[in-house]
Design a protein around this motif. Structure first.
Motif, short mmCIF file in Angstrom:
data_model
loop_
_atom_site.label_atom_id
_atom_site.label_comp_id
_atom_site.label_asym_id
_atom_site.label_seq_id
_atom_site.Cartn_x
_atom_site.Cartn_y
_atom_site.Cartn_z
N ALA A 38 -46.16 63.52 59.02
CA ALA A 38 -47.52 63.10 58.71
C ALA A 38 -47.76 63.34 57.23
O ALA A 38 -47.41 64.41 56.71
CB ALA A 38 -48.50 63.89 59.56
N LYS A 39 -48.33 62.34 56.57
CA LYS A 39 -48.48 62.43 55.12
C LYS A 39 -49.95 62.35 54.74
O LYS A 39 -50.69 61.50 55.24
CB LYS A 39 -47.78 61.26 54.43
N LEU A 40 -50.32 63.19 53.80
CA LEU A 40 -51.59 63.06 53.10
C LEU A 40 -51.24 62.46 51.74
O LEU A 40 -50.55 63.10 50.93
CB LEU A 40 -52.23 64.43 52.93
N VAL A 41 -51.66 61.23 51.53
CA VAL A 41 -51.38 60.53 50.28
C VAL A 41 -52.66 60.54 49.45
O VAL A 41 -53.71 60.11 49.94
CB VAL A 41 -50.93 59.08 50.54
N VAL A 42 -52.58 61.06 48.24
CA VAL A 42 -53.76 61.10 47.37
C VAL A 42 -53.44 60.25 46.15
O VAL A 42 -52.45 60.49 45.44
CB VAL A 42 -54.10 62.54 46.95
N LEU A 43 -54.26 59.24 45.93
CA LEU A 43 -54.05 58.29 44.83
C LEU A 43 -55.19 58.49 43.82
O LEU A 43 -56.32 58.05 44.05
CB LEU A 43 -54.03 56.87 45.39
N TYR A 44 -54.86 59.15 42.73
CA TYR A 44 -55.87 59.45 41.71
C TYR A 44 -56.03 58.27 40.78
O TYR A 44 -55.05 57.71 40.27
CB TYR A 44 -55.45 60.68 40.89
N GLY A 98 -48.91 74.98 56.64
CA GLY A 98 -48.19 73.87 57.28
C GLY A 98 -47.64 72.84 56.32
O GLY A 98 -46.94 71.92 56.76
N LEU A 99 -47.93 72.98 55.04
CA LEU A 99 -47.41 72.02 54.05
C LEU A 99 -45.89 72.18 53.96
O LEU A 99 -45.38 73.26 53.68
CB LEU A 99 -48.06 72.29 52.69
N SER A 118 -46.61 66.41 52.85
CA SER A 118 -46.11 66.13 54.20
C SER A 118 -46.20 67.35 55.10
O SER A 118 -45.99 68.48 54.66
CB SER A 118 -44.65 65.68 54.13
N PHE A 119 -46.50 67.06 56.35
CA PHE A 119 -46.65 68.07 57.40
C PHE A 119 -45.83 67.62 58.61
O PHE A 119 -45.53 66.44 58.76
CB PHE A 119 -48.13 68.19 57.79
N ASP A 120 -45.54 68.57 59.49
CA ASP A 120 -44.71 68.24 60.65
C ASP A 120 -45.38 67.24 61.60
O ASP A 120 -44.69 66.54 62.34
CB ASP A 120 -44.35 69.50 61.44
N SER A 121 -46.68 67.22 61.63
CA SER A 121 -47.40 66.37 62.60
C SER A 121 -48.82 66.16 62.10
O SER A 121 -49.30 66.87 61.20
CB SER A 121 -47.45 67.06 63.96
N MET A 122 -49.50 65.20 62.71
CA MET A 122 -50.90 64.98 62.36
C MET A 122 -51.75 66.20 62.72
O MET A 122 -52.69 66.52 62.00
CB MET A 122 -51.44 63.74 63.07
N ASP A 135 -49.70 58.97 59.68
CA ASP A 135 -48.56 59.44 60.47
C ASP A 135 -47.45 58.39 60.29
O ASP A 135 -47.73 57.21 60.16
CB ASP A 135 -48.95 59.57 61.94
N THR A 136 -46.22 58.86 60.26
CA THR A 136 -45.13 57.90 60.00
C THR A 136 -44.03 58.02 61.05
O THR A 136 -43.90 59.02 61.75
CB THR A 136 -44.48 58.10 58.61
N LYS A 137 -43.27 56.94 61.14
CA LYS A 137 -42.04 56.95 61.92
C LYS A 137 -40.97 56.23 61.10
O LYS A 137 -41.28 55.38 60.25
CB LYS A 137 -42.23 56.27 63.27
#
Lengths: 106, 106
Positions: free
Chosen positions: B7-13, B39-40, B65-69, B102-104
């Motif tokens: 699971a990714k937190l994407v921050v676009l500044y 959890g990061l 990125s984290f292991d899960s949502m 969340d990604t696969k």
């Protein structure tokens, strides 16, 4: 912490008129084409809705990783990269924003 | 191919008024705060300009990125997550778009 940094091609697809048709085409047809891009090391796509505190125009996110920016460039300039880019018009009439990002771990 | 999906937190500044001050604050102050988020697992940032065929309002990209949502949610709801989110106002007056994905692997 974590995996080694890579050059990423991030593709952010806008909400399509027909999400079911989009996903069907994406997984059945576009993925096999895009997987052939030389130098592609990691190919992740969003799984479920994209959540954004501000709201977002994006429906579907793709993260394609390469060992370096030069590998990414070479991959996208190859015939396979051109074929993948050209295929986008076949399933994403709402368009997509592309961000090419070299990364480092912090 | 590649690493496990996360699971990714994407921050676009967006482009800041003072890019040098932005980067100085980001690396010296914000990174130490953001690294404490529970959890990061992987913390990558853009290294050099973001390239976009269409042009982009974004100056700087972050992939956490984290292991899960559920791990991502818990991390961002923690006091450390709240501190990291609150700190953004201290260095990014132009704002940022956040995408939680969340990604696969495909």
């Amino acid at each position: 912490m974590g995996s080694k940094p890579m050059a990423k091609l991030v593709v952010l697809y806008k909400h399509p008129p027909d999400p079911v048709a989009f996903e069907r085409y994406y997984f059945s047809t576009h993925v096999p084409i895009a997987r052939k891009v030389p130098g592609l090391k990691n190919f992740e796509v969003s799984n479920g809705p994209i959540v954004s505190p501000q709201g977002t125009p994006y429906f579907f996110a793709v993260f394609m990783s390469f060992d370096s920016m030069s590998a990414l460039d070479a991959g996208m300039r190859s015939p396979e990269g051109a074929a993948a880019a050209a295929d986008v018009a076949n399933f994403a009439p709402a368009g997509a924003d592309v961000l090419i990002v070299d990364t480092k771990s912090v």
